[in-house]
Design a protein around this motif. Structure first.
Motif, short mmCIF file in Angstrom:
data_model
loop_
_atom_site.label_atom_id
_atom_site.label_comp_id
_atom_site.label_asym_id
_atom_site.label_seq_id
_atom_site.Cartn_x
_atom_site.Cartn_y
_atom_site.Cartn_z
N VAL A 166 0.85 -1.19 0.00
CA VAL A 166 0.00 0.00 0.00
C VAL A 166 0.89 1.24 0.00
O VAL A 166 2.01 1.22 0.51
CB VAL A 166 -0.94 0.02 1.23
N THR A 167 0.38 2.31 -0.58
CA THR A 167 1.09 3.59 -0.56
C THR A 167 0.56 4.44 0.59
O THR A 167 -0.66 4.53 0.79
CB THR A 167 0.89 4.35 -1.89
N VAL A 168 1.47 5.04 1.34
CA VAL A 168 1.11 5.89 2.47
C VAL A 168 1.65 7.30 2.22
O VAL A 168 2.81 7.46 1.84
CB VAL A 168 1.68 5.34 3.79
N ARG A 169 0.80 8.29 2.39
CA ARG A 169 1.20 9.69 2.25
C ARG A 169 1.05 10.39 3.60
O ARG A 169 -0.06 10.50 4.12
CB ARG A 169 0.35 10.40 1.20
N GLN A 170 2.19 10.79 4.16
CA GLN A 170 2.22 11.47 5.46
C GLN A 170 1.41 10.70 6.50
O GLN A 170 0.61 11.25 7.24
CB GLN A 170 1.69 12.89 5.32
N GLY A 171 1.66 9.39 6.54
CA GLY A 171 1.07 8.55 7.57
C GLY A 171 -0.32 8.03 7.28
O GLY A 171 -0.90 7.32 8.09
N ARG A 172 -0.89 8.35 6.11
CA ARG A 172 -2.24 7.92 5.78
C ARG A 172 -2.25 7.15 4.46
O ARG A 172 -1.60 7.54 3.50
CB ARG A 172 -3.18 9.13 5.67
N GLU A 173 -3.00 6.06 4.45
CA GLU A 173 -3.08 5.23 3.26
C GLU A 173 -3.78 5.99 2.13
O GLU A 173 -4.78 6.68 2.35
CB GLU A 173 -3.85 3.94 3.54
N GLU A 174 -3.24 5.83 0.94
CA GLU A 174 -3.83 6.42 -0.25
C GLU A 174 -3.82 5.39 -1.38
O GLU A 174 -2.82 4.73 -1.61
CB GLU A 174 -3.05 7.66 -0.71
#
Length: 299
Positions: A166-174
């Motif tokens: 999974v891709t995470v952006r600034q601690g949140r899944e996207e």
């Protein structure tokens, strides 16, 4: 005679451990000095070796090397090595002015790598990798300069097969989270936006072959009880019967048959600090029997 041989073998192993570590200290020729030296002001300087007994360090032979590294003005500086009681390296941590900063590596007791990354005081930064005890990669993460996961995050099964991506952006899944069975088959997918899952997008797939669940051991950990934060969804909790529980983030937390208010036959779902499901624990007759993978029954 055999007991004497064993005794001398242990002593020889200890001496080799101490001699080897001393030799490694001597190879650091940046500033030749006396071992465990204090300057005129009582500050630790140069190369230091801490030997057993040490507070909180058990299992070491008397005089066994616990850790070693360089001090500069009473503060740890450069790479410090810690050792297991069997003399194998336990960790290699870089210090700057007494604080962990830079690369580090930790090891299992048999010498296999456990974890590798970089620290900036109290947080991970950059690339991070962790291994299963069998030597296969377990996790591959990327952290930003603030210690928050950012980028592609991967989990692996003990056999080396990809478990989740999974891709995470600034601690949140996207984007799309994909999970896989240990044989490489796709297990489930779900779409994330800003760290929140779109439940309508959830899809799960049964494996072609289902692995039977093992029998519980008498020494196994007992199944957990329901916590105050766990609630059912629109139905009353059944102390005797089937329940599906959700945690305060509304994620599935427990599911199965209960007896006297405690899970008897079912599953417990474990999430990491970013809310990603990383383990499904299976309990049979109130005892832990191992890990399992989610199927469409776990929705």
């Amino acid at each position: 005679m055999r007991s004497h041989s064993l005794f001398y073998s242990v002593i020889l192993g200890l001496l080799l451990c101490l001699v080897g570590s001393a030799a490694s200290a001597q190879t650091d020729t940046s500033a030749p000095d006396t071992l465990n030296r204090l300057d005129e002001q009582g500050r630790k300087q140069g190369w230091w070796q801490l030997q057993a007994p040490q507070p909180g360090k058990t299992g070491y032979a008397e005089g066994g090397l616990v850790e070693e590294g360089r001090y500069a003005d009473n503060k740890r500086d450069g790479t410090w090595r810690r050792y297991w009681p069997n003399c194998k390296v336990k960790s290699e941590i870089t210090y700057v002015k007494g604080l962990p900063k830079g690369s580090y590596t930790t090891y299992y007791e048999d010498g296999t790598k456990e974890e590798q990354g970089a620290w900036d005081l109290d947080r991970n930064t950059g690339t991070f990798k962790r291994w299963h005890p069998n030597g296969k990669v377990s996790q591959e993460f990327i952290f930003d300069q603030y210690g928050t996961r950012d980028g592609e995050q991967k989990y692996y099964h003990e056999n080396g097969q990809l478990e989740a991506d999974v891709t995470v952006r600034q601690g949140r899944e996207e984007g799309k989270l994909k999970r896989y069975y240990s044989n490489g088959e796709l297990q489930e997918t779900v779409d994330f936006t800003g760290g929140k899952a779109d439940q309508a997008s959830f899809k799960s797939y049964r494996p072609k072959q289902r692995v039977p669940e093992p029998a519980p051991s008498k020494e196994a950990v007992a199944a957990p009880a329901r916590t105050a934060q766990e609630t059912t969804n629109a139905t009353d909790f059944r102390a005797e019967g089937w329940n599906i529980l959700y945690n305060k983030e509304h994620r599935l937390s427990q599911q199965g048959e209960y007896r006297k208010g405690r899970l008897w036959n079912g599953k417990v779902y474990k999430y990491d600090r970013n809310g990603l499901l990383h383990k499904v624990e299976v309990y049979v007759e109130g005892r832990y029997v191992g890990k399992a993978q989610m199927t469409e029954d776990d929705q």
